[in-house]
Each structure stands twice: as C-alpha cells, then as structure tokens.
Scaffold this active site. Sequence first.
Site, PDB file in Angstrom:
ATOM      1  CG  ASP A  68      -2.031  -1.052   1.098  1.00 19.89           C
ATOM      2  OD1 ASP A  68      -2.237  -1.577  -0.014  1.00 19.89           O
ATOM      3  OD2 ASP A  68      -2.679  -1.356   2.115  1.00 19.89           O
ATOM      4  N   GLY A  69       1.996   1.225   0.692  1.00 20.05           N
ATOM      5  CA  GLY A  69       2.872   2.391   0.721  1.00 20.05           C
ATOM      6  C   GLY A  69       3.417   2.738  -0.654  1.00 20.05           C
ATOM      7  CG  ASP A 172      -0.358  12.273  21.524  1.00 15.89           C
ATOM      8  OD1 ASP A 172       0.018  13.125  22.347  1.00 15.89           O
ATOM      9  OD2 ASP A 172      -0.303  11.043  21.744  1.00 15.89           O
TER      10      ASP A 172
END
EC number: 2.7.1.23
Length: 285
Positions: A68-69, A172
């Site tokens: 997927d990357g 965060d």
Amino acid sequence: MKTVAVLSKPSKPELSEIIPPLQEWLGQHGYEVIFDQQSAIYVSGIHGVERAKIAAMHPEFAIVLGGDGTLLSAARAVAPAGIPILAVNLGSLGFLTEVPLQDMYSTLERVIACNCPLDERTMLACDLIRDGQVLHSYTSLNDVVVNKSAIARLVGFDVSIDGRFVFNYKADGVIVATPTGSTAYSLAAGGPVLMPAVGAFQITPVCPHSLTHRPVVVPETATISIVVRSNGEAAFLTIDGQVGQPLKEGDEIVCRKADHAVKLLQMRQSFFKVLREKLKWGERE
C-alpha cells in the site's frame, strides 16, 4: 507504440524474478515499458526514470508492484495526469493493492481488453501556510496528519471548516482523512470507516486531552483549516505517512478536495469483503 509504466517498491529481492518476465510479456502484447528507478535495476541495459517525471511521458497505465505504501507514493506521482494504476500486492496487508501476484497476468489481459473496472478515489490537496504565504503544497490519497514530533508533549490546534471556527483542543495530533484513508491511521485513532464512494472527509483527533472530542465527518466540498498553537515547535506535518515537514507555532494547514482523483484498475471485490479479509472486520474469534 503504446507505453506502460512499471513502478515498484525499493529493495524487494523477488522483483528480480518478476520484472524481466513482465517486461517480456508486455512487449509481446505491443507495449513499450517505462521503468522507474527502483524497477530499472532489475532490467539490464535500462536507465530508470525519476518517478516524478513519469506522468509527463503519458503511459497508457501504470503497474505498481509493492504494498500500500508503494501505491500511495505512485498515486501522488501519476494521478495528476489521470493515469490509471494497476496495483499488484507484494506487501503484507495489501488493502489497496488488491491484485495478488498470481493474478497479475490474467488481470493485465482484462486491462488490455478494456474489461477491468476503474475505481476513482478522491484525493486531498493540502497547503502549508506560514506568515501568510504558501510554503508547500501537497496531494494525498490517504491522509494529512499534524502531530507531535520527537517530544512527548501535547500540541494545541484550532480547527475551522469553511472559514468558521469549530473547536480547539490539545492532543497528540489531528488527522484529515479521505474515504480511502479512513481505514488507515484514522481507523487506528478511532475514526469511522467510510466507503470509498462517499463524498466526505473526516477529521480525527489523536489522543485528545478531553472527554468530549470525537471524529467529525464533513462534506468533500468543505475547506478544512488547522492552525498550530501551543507547543507548535514540537509539531510535524505528514502526507500519507511518507512526506514530512516540521511546523512552527502559527502555521496553518489548509485541506480541500484535490482537482484530480486516483484511478485504480481493480478486480471489483466487495469493499466489505476486503474489510473482513484484510482487517478481520466483524470476526468474533
């Protein structure tokens, strides 16, 4: 002569046994192959093309070999030119790269015969604005993330939609995700799953210091603004988990629907079948 581009994941040893026969097969079917630099090392006498320059060569379609990357990176390179992508899974999850290696040639035959469904996926356009000037512009298939960098400190954010203030919080980070990205980082942060065809984006806080903040779904026509406030020097902008830029207090990140979409040549599996098989959705044991 017709052309097709091949883009692949770097440092994948099995590509030495995949790419040469693929080149031969494509040649037999009348295609000249454009290799990116990662793919060209497996073909003797070939100099690869920088991925960012492939779109200007106007291949008929692109074959992406990896996970997927790899697809996310390839999409940012070729989607602006409207080049369809056939993504072959060589990774671990393969949520987006749904074509198994053993089905690559049969799927290619369908593509050549114009018998392969085309699935268009919405992209995000993102501007980083500093001191009133656009510092960088990006496109994203999955998500735009503003989060803390190396230091474990909460960062303050102001979020507006279509120029209207919505909320501020310390957290965060915050994720702006496409429907495609709803099953990525946003899912891990508690965001909802959106079907790919839904015309919406989602804003998902990451570990907000609050009992009330929840993910928000907005129409894809919306313009989303995130301004970094307290502890801004500890914040970082990340595009699809791959491209990053350190931020400063007062920086504004503006997200909107991109002018182009990613065109995926797919096997047309049920979205929910993929959820069950890849993410074990709905399993009791």
